[in-house]
Design a protein around this motif. Structure first.
Motif, PDB file in Angstrom:
ATOM      1  N   GLU A   2      -3.779   4.030  -8.280  1.00 38.42           N
ATOM      2  CA  GLU A   2      -2.907   4.515  -7.417  1.00 38.42           C
ATOM      3  C   GLU A   2      -2.159   4.027  -6.222  1.00 38.42           C
ATOM      4  O   GLU A   2      -1.499   4.540  -5.462  1.00 38.42           O
ATOM      5  N   GLY A   3      -2.742   2.632  -6.001  1.00 35.44           N
ATOM      6  CA  GLY A   3      -2.308   1.755  -4.968  1.00 35.44           C
ATOM      7  C   GLY A   3      -2.835   2.057  -3.637  1.00 35.44           C
ATOM      8  O   GLY A   3      -3.932   2.499  -3.682  1.00 35.44           O
ATOM      9  N   GLU A   4      -2.402   1.495  -2.744  1.00 36.17           N
ATOM     10  CA  GLU A   4      -2.980   1.259  -1.356  1.00 36.17           C
ATOM     11  C   GLU A   4      -2.639   2.482  -0.443  1.00 36.17           C
ATOM     12  O   GLU A   4      -1.513   2.582  -0.034  1.00 36.17           O
ATOM     13  N   ASN A   5      -3.463   3.738  -0.199  1.00 31.43           N
ATOM     14  CA  ASN A   5      -3.441   4.701   0.521  1.00 31.43           C
ATOM     15  C   ASN A   5      -2.072   5.421   0.392  1.00 31.43           C
ATOM     16  O   ASN A   5      -1.217   5.440   1.438  1.00 31.43           O
ATOM     17  N   PRO A   6      -1.646   5.845  -0.993  1.00 27.74           N
ATOM     18  CA  PRO A   6      -0.357   6.471  -1.002  1.00 27.74           C
ATOM     19  C   PRO A   6      -0.254   7.566  -0.167  1.00 27.74           C
ATOM     20  O   PRO A   6      -1.380   8.473   0.144  1.00 27.74           O
ATOM     21  N   LEU A   7       1.015   8.294   0.109  1.00 28.27           N
ATOM     22  CA  LEU A   7       1.057   9.505   0.687  1.00 28.27           C
ATOM     23  C   LEU A   7       0.311  10.747  -0.200  1.00 28.27           C
ATOM     24  O   LEU A   7       0.455  10.613  -1.264  1.00 28.27           O
ATOM     25  N   THR A   8      -0.054  11.591   0.616  1.00 35.72           N
ATOM     26  CA  THR A   8      -0.837  12.633  -0.205  1.00 35.72           C
ATOM     27  C   THR A   8       0.266  13.742  -0.487  1.00 35.72           C
ATOM     28  O   THR A   8       1.418  13.872   0.056  1.00 35.72           O
ATOM     29  N   VAL A   9      -0.410  14.922  -1.248  1.00 35.90           N
ATOM     30  CA  VAL A   9       0.550  15.914  -1.472  1.00 35.90           C
ATOM     31  C   VAL A   9       1.119  16.295  -0.146  1.00 35.90           C
ATOM     32  O   VAL A   9       2.331  16.879   0.011  1.00 35.90           O
ATOM     33  N   ALA A  10       0.318  16.792   0.750  1.00 34.34           N
ATOM     34  CA  ALA A  10       0.670  17.398   1.917  1.00 34.34           C
ATOM     35  C   ALA A  10       1.687  16.409   2.678  1.00 34.34           C
ATOM     36  O   ALA A  10       2.888  17.240   3.467  1.00 34.34           O
ATOM     37  N   GLU A  11       1.466  15.239   2.881  1.00 28.60           N
ATOM     38  CA  GLU A  11       2.500  14.388   3.477  1.00 28.60           C
ATOM     39  C   GLU A  11       3.773  14.301   2.847  1.00 28.60           C
ATOM     40  O   GLU A  11       4.831  14.170   3.424  1.00 28.60           O
ATOM     41  N   VAL A  12       3.831  14.390   1.609  1.00 29.89           N
ATOM     42  CA  VAL A  12       4.825  14.601   0.743  1.00 29.89           C
ATOM     43  C   VAL A  12       5.680  15.715   1.206  1.00 29.89           C
ATOM     44  O   VAL A  12       6.901  15.500   1.191  1.00 29.89           O
ATOM     45  N   ASP A  13       5.007  16.678   1.095  1.00 27.01           N
ATOM     46  CA  ASP A  13       5.775  18.171   1.651  1.00 27.01           C
ATOM     47  C   ASP A  13       6.252  17.942   2.626  1.00 27.01           C
ATOM     48  O   ASP A  13       7.437  18.369   2.951  1.00 27.01           O
ATOM     49  N   THR A  14       5.605  17.310   3.897  1.00 25.37           N
ATOM     50  CA  THR A  14       6.286  17.101   5.078  1.00 25.37           C
ATOM     51  C   THR A  14       7.705  16.194   5.151  1.00 25.37           C
ATOM     52  O   THR A  14       8.605  16.369   5.493  1.00 25.37           O
ATOM     53  N   VAL A  15       7.466  15.045   4.467  1.00 28.63           N
ATOM     54  CA  VAL A  15       8.700  14.310   4.044  1.00 28.63           C
ATOM     55  C   VAL A  15       9.712  15.031   3.433  1.00 28.63           C
ATOM     56  O   VAL A  15      10.991  14.996   3.916  1.00 28.63           O
TER      57      VAL A  15
END
Length: 325
Positions: free
Chosen positions: A40-53
């Motif tokens: 999944e790569g190096e520390n990708p954005l979480t679902v919650a972080e994607v929601d903020t973006v």
């Protein structure tokens, strides 16, 4: 509305959810992802972080979001990511670009989560050539997934990178397929990156040559939607599908830019070939979409008039998997 100093408005966000890809395409990652890296790569954005973006960009007038990679289907929580984008007020279109490796088994779940548009990379319709380009014998699975997406009513596009030594001879086969198949087939000029300089020199094909041939054969240009990508699309009354051209080396390519990019780790890239991205991870993690939107608005003033590909300058882009092209 998010607008830069050149008057360009940005309705479209390309959001990478992983920088890992399981294909070994000869024009992008011929040696694969390397050993020891998470799928999944190096520390990708979480679902919650994607929601903020997404909430931040939606507040700035963004209407379309494309989830890219690497290969986004490597994310186990991809259905949740699609749903988070789909549930955001103001977002009218949710899209994904995929290599199709897992498409037949996953497309129904993506559709249920709210996917509107699918782009599948198919660089050849000849199985042996497809394997030589991608490193995988999976053409049949990609095509089966495309058929299922069409059954579900998902708007479907197919991407093919033009390669002089590998698929240019199959151009007629592509057109025959589009005659019967209601997809938009987009031919993409090979772009030079930090890792493919020699390959680019021997394989680049000008998309304008293909475009001239289409026009001569009676294809007519489609009016471009404001949240559309960079392709110039053409239709023909004798064909079920359409053909598009993405020509980043044309002189006016950047004049109509309407898209921004964010990496899987939360860096805002004002251009695919910018020298660097702006790290917004701390603000994203804080969950304050309003503050994030304000910072994005400030940064957009630094967007350049265009890339420098014509001069051989590729910025920080080592390969297209880094930001999904």
């Amino acid at each position: 509305m998010l607008q830069d100093s050149y008057g360009r408005r940005f309705y479209y966000l390309r959001l990478s959810v992983t920088d890992i890809c399981n294909f070994r395409c000869n024009y992008c990652l011929p040696d694969g992802i390397g050993c020891g890296r998470s799928l999944e790569g190096e520390n990708p954005l979480t679902v919650a972080e994607v929601d903020t973006v997404i909430r931040a960009f939606a507040s700035l007038g963004t209407e379309k979001v494309r989830l890219t990679g690497g290969e986004p289907s490597l994310r186990r929580d991809l259905d949740s990511l699609i749903a988070a984008v789909n549930d955001c007020d103001g977002i009218r279109r949710v899209a994904i670009t995929t290599n199709g490796y897992r498409l037949p088994s996953q497309i129904d779940g993506w559709h249920a989560a709210g996917l509107d548009q699918l782009n599948v990379s198919v660089d050849s319709l000849d199985p042996a050539q497809f394997r030589r380009i991608t490193g995988h014998d999976r053409l049949d699975r990609a095509l089966a997934g495309i058929d299922r997406a069409l059954e579900l009513g998902i708007q479907t596009k197919v991407n093919a990178v033009l390669l002089r030594q590998h698929n240019l001879a199959g151009f007629e086969q592509f057109l025959d397929w589009v005659r019967q198949t209601p997809v938009t087939l987009r031919f993409i000029e090979l772009m030079r990156t930090g890792d493919n300089r020699e390959f680019f020199a021997s394989n680049h094909v000008s998309g304008t040559d293909i475009e001239s041939r289409l026009v001569k054969d009676g294809w007519q240009q489609v009016v471009r939607a404001r949240d559309a990508g960079p392709a110039r699309e053409y239709f023909h009354p004798d064909y079920a599908g359409r053909v598009g051209l993405i020509t980043p080396y044309s002189s006016d390519f950047c004049a109509s830019c309407n898209r921004l990019r964010m990496s899987a780790q939360g860096k805002l890239h004002l251009c695919l070939f910018a020298d660097a991205g702006f790290d917004l991870r701390r603000e994203i993690a804080a969950g304050d979409a309003e503050a994030l939107a304000q910072h994005i608005r400030e940064l957009i003033g630094g967007k350049n008039a265009g890339h420098e590909l014509q001069r051989g300058l590729t910025g920080a882009t080592r390969n297209l998997a880094m930001l999904g092209g």
